[in-house]
Design a protein around this motif. Sequence first.
Motif, short mmCIF file in Angstrom:
data_model
loop_
_atom_site.label_atom_id
_atom_site.label_comp_id
_atom_site.label_asym_id
_atom_site.label_seq_id
_atom_site.Cartn_x
_atom_site.Cartn_y
_atom_site.Cartn_z
N ALA A 30 21.95 50.38 26.91
CA ALA A 30 20.72 50.52 26.14
C ALA A 30 19.67 49.48 26.57
N LEU B 245 19.78 54.18 20.50
CA LEU B 245 20.84 54.21 19.48
C LEU B 245 20.55 55.29 18.45
N PHE C 156 27.79 49.89 25.44
CA PHE C 156 26.53 50.53 25.02
C PHE C 156 25.36 49.54 25.10
#
Length: 321
Positions: A306, A277, A302
């Motif tokens: 991630a 991030l 995301f």
Amino acid sequence: MAEKKLQVALYWGSGCGGCDVAVLDTHEFVLDLAAVADIRLWPIAVDGKYADLEAMEDGELDLAIYNGAVRNGENEHIAKLLRQKSKVMVAFGSCAHMGGIPALANQVAREEILERVYRDNPSLEEGSRDVPQVRTPLEAGGELTLPVFYNRVYRLSDVVDVDLFVPGCPPAPDQVKAVLKAAASGLLPPKGSVAGASDRAVCDDCKRKKEEKKVTRFFRPWEVIQDGERCLLEQGILCAGSATRSGCGVRCPNSGMPCRGCYGPTPNAADQGAKLLSAVASIIDSRDPAEIERILDGLPDFLGYAYRFGMAASLLKRSIR
Ligand code: SF4
Ligand code: SF4
Ligand code: SF4
């Protein structure tokens, strides 16, 4: 007198089977292995039973190689049994190392999963939407038992002491050979090591040119014709190389695909997803909140990217809703 063979067990917990295939992908090495090792348990290939494992002396196995995460009571039971019976316990592959793909399920609660799979599933007929129970009495007497389905997915080291971690989804066949050869010669890396991984990030070993360019839009890999020489992230293709420990030979970026993080975080990163991030935040070319929002909209799921391989090992562990 013949030298005593290495006593080995391999087990498949909550995983896709790819890690077992990685062992088979060593081709004729599997035959060499059979010459130097007795494979005492390997459910995918050898007809060993749990009862055989239970009957072993403590520490009778030299090596237990566990792939897959810990998702249910059976996985945990066998992990503990293997630990008890083995001198060396190996967490093999991203799922055992960090929870892996199965731990993406930590974004939802157990009840939501059971609801979707058994009650809200359009491929099941009405009347056959029962949720399986741990104990089901049978009309003919006795009962049917199933493992407890846990509320979250765990990595192997959450339930037992692990001596060696082998990263990758799946680990490369060369890593498989290296671990088995090291075990056979008694030269395994120190306890707690991540085998074959370096202390550097994938970015440090990647030969793509980094020009510190900022992005105004993110793309899925198939949405853009990429420059084969330049950093993928700087072309707007999300690549986890800066947050991921090197050792794989930069396999994905070298093949035109972004790194997805299967080797886990770099040693100095407390949380792989947070580090990614931070990399994304540093590359966005805007200070306008609305514009930033628009650019981030180009990164669907995301959280799933991630923490694709490491939700169970992250600071989050699971989401709570
Ligand atoms: S690490 Fe990857 S290949 Fe191995 S079991 Fe998990 S998902 Fe499958
Ligand atoms: S972000 Fe990806 S493509 Fe760019 S240097 Fe790092 S590993 Fe290579
Ligand atoms: S480049 Fe990243 S995702 Fe690909 S094998 Fe290496 S660590 Fe895994």
